[in-house]
Scaffold this motif. Structure first.
Motif: not given
Length: 446
Positions: A239-240, A244-245, A372-374, A411-415
């Protein structure tokens, strides 16, 4: 094609149509407030606060709905994971539509005093709760009906819903501003789009009441713990990281369509009709890139497509406001239309990507909560931060650097997220941000 395959294909077409039409209506309702906040709500509900204070107050109420959206994700996700996707989609549409129509009937500050903005906050909370349950259910309606290799393609229909809602909301406001003088628009003209929501809701209900429950939900396993408890205990990292992504997409959208509209009209003296026209043309480009990026995510992978789109967003964020501040029409159009095109690249794969990260029994709650947190991080706070930054530095250029920073986080989250395209639902997961075996939505605690 045998009878069973034909039935599945017909159900998928109905699901795609229901997701597109219903989501377009709900986002039309939601976007109305953003446009009205930028153009008229400061004077109607907060006239005693001055220009900047009224704008900040209108954007603060605008942000309230984003704070309510995770609550809607939890409530609708709980019942959607327990009772089914279809029922919750009908309820969310009713809640959003009735709340929006009520805004159109609201007396202004001159009639109700401070009770008027208080009531506006309550209705905005109802809008947020309704939209918080909408996107996740609509995404699952498509994801749980579509074949694995075409989930991104069919998810594009859902992501075209917000585009359609945006075009409709801004188009109505543009027409009203062209046919009404400024006094009539401020007095009653802005109410028309809100009241028109009742007609659109009737259309959406007709479509959604004809769809069937998704086959994955009907064949689902026994439900144990409340879905939100299971998500927060077993899937909180997903979720987190997922939040971020996608935050940069929210931030870019609301900077372009809400803050830039207010900044250019009140700070740069640009006519609002010109800006709305530019945004509407840009929205057409956004629709094209939503479709292209969603389909490409089936071939290139969700992560790779989103990483390329995030890189584009970071680059464009640094030129968006410098181009806008030239007050030259071609460059302003390039700034706004370019941002909308980049947004389409960012949003296209999301409808397939988020549902693929969670197992069936908690998929509604997990996908809706992440999405929705995004919105809270990227949508609720960004116009407020942008207003403060511009006021402090006298230019909107620092806002672009803020947006680029969100892109770096994305980008970091997608990694840290797994690739999910092509796998069957219910079989890939994230465990502490580490890539695992290709099993979509697997329980990290198992």
């Amino acid at each position: 094609m045998d009878t069973q395959e034909a039935r599945r294909a017909a159900q998928l077409r109905r699901a795609a149509a229901a997701a597109l039409i219903g989501t377009a209506i709900e986002f039309y309702d939601f976007f109305l407030y953003g446009t009205a906040a930028a153009l008229v709500f400061g004077g109607v509900f907060f006239p005693e606060l001055g220009r900047v204070g009224a704008l900040l107050a209108a954007f603060s109420v605008y942000a309230v709905a984003f704070l309510a959206r995770p609550l809607g994700a939890v409530v609708f996700g709980h019942f959607g994971d327990r009772l089914g996707r279809k029922r919750m989609l009908v309820v969310s549409l009713l809640l959003m539509g009735l709340s929006t129509a009520a805004v159109g009937l609201m007396p202004g500050y001159e009639v109700w005093g401070w009770w008027s903005p208080v009531a506006l906050v309550v209705l905005r909370v109802c809008q947020g709760v309704g939209l918080g349950g909408e996107w996740g259910g609509a995404a699952l309606l498509i994801a749980e009906n579509a074949p694995a290799g075409r989930r991104g393609r069919y998810g594009a229909f859902l992501q075209l819903g917000p585009v359609s809602g945006f075009v409709l909301a801004n188009g109505v406001f543009l027409v009203l501003q062209l046919v009404l003088d400024e006094r009539a628009f401020a007095a009653w003209g802005w109410r028309v789009p809100f009241l028109a929501s009742l007609v659109l809701v009737a259309v959406g209900l007709f479509v959604r009441l004809r769809i069937e429950e998704t086959p994955l939900f009907r064949a689902g396993e026994e439900r144990g713990r409340p879905p939100v408890v299971e998500v927060l205990r077993g899937h909180w990292r997903t979720v987190l990281i997922g939040c971020g992504a996608i935050t940069v997409g929210y931030a870019l959208f609301y900077l372009t369509t809400t803050y830039a509209l207010a900044y250019a009209t009140t700070g740069l003296g640009v006519p609002s009709t010109m800006l709305l026209s530019m945004l509407l043309v840009g929205a057409a480009g956004k629709g094209v890139t939503v479709w292209v990026s969603a389909r490409r995510s089936d071939q290139w992978g969700r992560r790779r497509t989103l990483q390329m789109a995030t890189g584009l967003a970071m680059a464009w964020s640094l030129v968006l406001f410098p181009l806008l501040e030239t007050v030259r029409r071609p460059l302003m159009f390039l700034a706004l239309a370019g941002a909308m095109v980049v947004l389409g690249c960012l949003l296209g794969p999301v409808a397939a990507f988020l549902p693929e990260l969670f197992p069936t029994r908690v998929r509604y709650t997990g996908a809706a909560l992440t999405y929705n947190l995004g919105g809270v991080v990227g949508g609720a706070t960004t116009p407020l931060i942008a207003t403060r930054l511009t006021e402090a530095y006298g230019t909107a250029e620092p806002v672009g650097w803020y947006l680029a920073g969100l892109g770096a986080v994305a980008l970091l989250c997608l990694r840290l997220l797994p690739e999910t395209s092509g796998a069957e639902l219910g079989a890939v997961g994230v465990d502490g941000g580490r890539r695992r075996a290709p099993v979509l939505g697997a329980d990290p605690a198992a």
